[in-house]
Write a protein that holds these residues in place. Structure first.
Motif, PDB file in Angstrom:
ATOM      1  N   CYS A 184       7.038  -1.811 -12.857  1.00 16.98           N
ATOM      2  CA  CYS A 184       6.472  -3.044 -12.319  1.00 16.98           C
ATOM      3  C   CYS A 184       6.727  -4.185 -13.284  1.00 16.98           C
ATOM      4  O   CYS A 184       6.528  -4.046 -14.494  1.00 16.98           O
ATOM      5  N   ASN A 190       2.273  -3.008  -7.201  1.00 20.87           N
ATOM      6  CA  ASN A 190       3.466  -3.037  -8.041  1.00 20.87           C
ATOM      7  C   ASN A 190       4.513  -3.977  -7.451  1.00 20.87           C
ATOM      8  O   ASN A 190       4.651  -4.079  -6.234  1.00 20.87           O
ATOM      9  N   THR A 212       3.192   8.991  -0.112  1.00 18.29           N
ATOM     10  CA  THR A 212       2.253   8.681   0.962  1.00 18.29           C
ATOM     11  C   THR A 212       2.772   7.454   1.694  1.00 18.29           C
ATOM     12  O   THR A 212       3.444   6.607   1.082  1.00 18.29           O
ATOM     13  N   GLN A 242       6.588   5.911 -11.117  1.00 22.09           N
ATOM     14  CA  GLN A 242       5.608   6.177 -10.064  1.00 22.09           C
ATOM     15  C   GLN A 242       4.989   4.856  -9.624  1.00 22.09           C
ATOM     16  O   GLN A 242       4.393   4.147 -10.429  1.00 22.09           O
ATOM     17  N   TYR A 243       5.129   4.527  -8.335  1.00 18.89           N
ATOM     18  CA  TYR A 243       4.614   3.252  -7.849  1.00 18.89           C
ATOM     19  C   TYR A 243       3.308   3.435  -7.081  1.00 18.89           C
ATOM     20  O   TYR A 243       2.993   4.517  -6.592  1.00 18.89           O
ATOM     21  N   ARG A 244       2.574   2.329  -6.986  1.00 19.76           N
ATOM     22  CA  ARG A 244       1.331   2.282  -6.218  1.00 19.76           C
ATOM     23  C   ARG A 244       1.134   0.858  -5.723  1.00 19.76           C
ATOM     24  O   ARG A 244       1.905  -0.040  -6.070  1.00 19.76           O
ATOM     25  N   ALA A 245       0.087   0.640  -4.926  1.00 17.74           N
ATOM     26  CA  ALA A 245      -0.193  -0.693  -4.388  1.00 17.74           C
ATOM     27  C   ALA A 245      -0.345  -1.700  -5.522  1.00 17.74           C
ATOM     28  O   ALA A 245      -0.972  -1.422  -6.545  1.00 17.74           O
ATOM     29  N   THR A 285       3.977   4.127   2.978  1.00 15.53           N
ATOM     30  CA  THR A 285       4.018   2.937   2.125  1.00 15.53           C
ATOM     31  C   THR A 285       4.397   1.702   2.925  1.00 15.53           C
ATOM     32  O   THR A 285       5.324   1.728   3.735  1.00 15.53           O
ATOM     33  N   GLY A 311       0.837  -1.192   0.000  1.00 21.54           N
ATOM     34  CA  GLY A 311       0.000   0.000   0.000  1.00 21.54           C
ATOM     35  C   GLY A 311       0.871   1.240   0.000  1.00 21.54           C
ATOM     36  O   GLY A 311       2.004   1.212   0.480  1.00 21.54           O
ATOM     37  N   GLY A 312       0.360   2.338  -0.556  1.00 26.61           N
ATOM     38  CA  GLY A 312       1.110   3.584  -0.582  1.00 26.61           C
ATOM     39  C   GLY A 312       1.491   3.993  -1.991  1.00 26.61           C
ATOM     40  O   GLY A 312       1.317   3.235  -2.949  1.00 26.61           O
ATOM     41  N   THR A 313       2.019   5.204  -2.113  1.00 24.80           N
ATOM     42  CA  THR A 313       2.428   5.728  -3.412  1.00 24.80           C
ATOM     43  C   THR A 313       3.773   6.439  -3.291  1.00 24.80           C
ATOM     44  O   THR A 313       4.171   6.861  -2.203  1.00 24.80           O
TER      45      THR A 313
END
Length: 282
Positions: free
Chosen positions: A114, A56, A72, A51-54, A74, A38-40
């Motif tokens: 990813c 990946n 945010t 740019q990563y997000r949940a 993570t 979770g997180g960015t």
């Protein structure tokens, strides 16, 4: 500031919730799968950014220099493994897993992004990683053995997804048949008689006259180019990650002799294998 990180076990898992990533650029002596629970934020690897997000999943190799900029809070899941993990699996007879592991090590792209290219694998990876977290949290009987089996499953899935991005024209929507052909080549790379175009085309029920054009269109490489490049990546991995002698590598990969391997390697790399090992190994 850059730090070098060591790993003292065949593999290890770790879960961390971070608001700020350590202010160092890291270079490891092991391979690392990093999953974003979770997180960015932004993954920075070899001066590239993503740019990563949940959801990946990233693969970091010993040659990569990487860090994260967290936007945010993570939650990261880390799976780290080294050459001893490969040797342990080999000693236990898990040759299939070893071969798939090799495929990851030799073919990582060293670019940000990813590595999950197969859409159906994304929820599967999420479930497997959550299962490891549960096993490590609950610490019930056989939890370590179960974790090892899940790790092997994750590695196999990662190998499948890396296969999607290796040849330059492979895309997420590429047909299942060409992925099966690539898998067949990987499985038979030590058995050159099975890598002839007529054998492969017959195995997949494709006309021999059409097979060459189909493979080139789907992968951007001819069959022989793909096989040669894959062998070169296997050679590089053995030079950098093992103590195998050049003649042993030549024998394993069915070159006629050591001088033949030297000639082929020099043609593509501009130096012989011994020079490559001396220049690039740690």
């Amino acid at each position: 500031m850059m730090t070098n990180t060591n790993l003292y076990l065949p593999f290890e898992v770790d879960v961390k919730e971070l608001e700020q990533f350590p202010k160092t650029t890291r270079k490891n002596n092991f391979f690392e799968l990093i999953y974003v629970v979770g997180g960015t934020g932004i993954q920075i690897i070899n001066n590239n950014q993503f740019q990563y997000r949940a959801g990946n999943l990233f693969l970091v190799t010993p040659q990569d220099i990487h860090s994260f900029e967290i936007l945010t809070p993570t939650k990261f899941f880390f799976l780290r493994f080294n050459e001893y993990y490969i040797k342990t699996n080999s000693q236990n007879g898990l040759q299939e897993t070893v071969r798939r592991m090799e495929y990851i090590l030799q073919n990582a792209s060293h670019r940000p992004g990813c590595i999950l290219k197969n859409t159906v694998d994304k929820p599967l990876i999420a479930s497997l990683i959550q299962s490891i977290i549960n096993e490590q949290t609950n610490q019930q009987i056989y939890h370590q053995k179960i974790t090892e089996q899940i790790v092997n499953a994750i590695i196999t899935i990662v190998a499948r997804n890396i296969a999607l991005k290796l040849p330059k024209n492979i895309k997420e929507a590429t047909g299942e048949v060409v992925l099966e052909i690539l898998h067949y080549i990987q499985e038979n790379i030590y058995n050159p008689k099975q890598l002839k175009a007529n054998i492969i085309s017959e195995h997949f029920n494709i006309s021999l006259n059409y097979f060459g054009k189909y493979f080139k269109k789907q992968t951007g490489e001819t069959l022989q180019e793909y096989i040669s490049n894959y062998k070169l990546r296997l050679i590089e991995a053995r030079l950098l990650n093992t103590d195998m002698r050049i003649n042993e590598i030549a024998d394993e990969l069915h070159f006629s002799d050591e001088s033949h391997l030297n000639k082929v390697f020099r043609k593509y790399k501009g130096m012989n294998p011994s020079e490559f090992r001396k220049t690039f190994s740690k």
